[in-house]
Design an enzyme around this catalytic site. Sequence first.
Site, PDB file in Angstrom:
ATOM      1  N   ASP A 134      48.094  48.757  37.756  1.00 56.73           N
ATOM      2  CA  ASP A 134      46.631  48.705  37.861  1.00 56.73           C
ATOM      3  C   ASP A 134      46.258  48.975  39.306  1.00 56.73           C
ATOM      4  OD1 ASP A 134      46.169  48.080  35.169  1.00 56.73           O
ATOM      5  OD2 ASP A 134      46.349  45.931  35.531  1.00 56.73           O
ATOM      6  N   ASP A 150      42.997  51.956  30.827  1.00 53.96           N
ATOM      7  CA  ASP A 150      42.057  50.910  30.405  1.00 53.96           C
ATOM      8  C   ASP A 150      40.636  51.451  30.277  1.00 53.96           C
ATOM      9  OD1 ASP A 150      44.205  49.140  30.529  1.00 53.96           O
ATOM     10  OD2 ASP A 150      43.720  48.473  32.561  1.00 53.96           O
TER      11      ASP A 150
END
Length: 189
Positions: A134, A150
């Site tokens: 991330d 995402d």
Amino acid sequence: MRAYYAKGLPEKGERRLAIFLLVGVALCWAVLDQGVKHWAETTLTLRDPVPVVGETLQWYLVYNSGAAFSILSDKTWVFTVLAAVVIGVILWHIPKINSLRWAAAIGLMLGGTLGNLYDRLFRAPGFAVGHVVDMISTPWLVPAVYNVADIGLVGAVIVMIILTLLNVRAERKKPKEGRSAAAETVRDA
């Protein structure tokens, strides 16, 4: 696409176009996701925020073993299995889809799922328990760090909700006896 329906574009042609769009969106999104993750790992320092637009948008490299907000971070394998099931369900239903809108949304979902599944399968600490990369932080909007995959998943869900509320179907209903195919076509674009 409505003009095609009125002219009677064969259902097979609609499906082919939708499948091509779905697969194209999925592959592009998964490749984009992995490219951005590669860039983040080779450019950013772990847990060192880099302002892009002040504190509104930051690069912030972390590895997530769980879901959003690190939920179930000690059960990484669950998300690996869940992602594989989602991909399987999508692949099972692909031949039925003839809506370009649904194809694009499902393509985003498939691409995002593939991007994060790749991390779970092939990144440290090991096969099927890898951590997701991330790197995008928007603290004012969502107090979490996320990635391109995402964004695709959330975007897909939003589009699917809108399509459902607008009663746009993913597939054409088969005509009832005595009615023409044109009378039974669903809205699509």
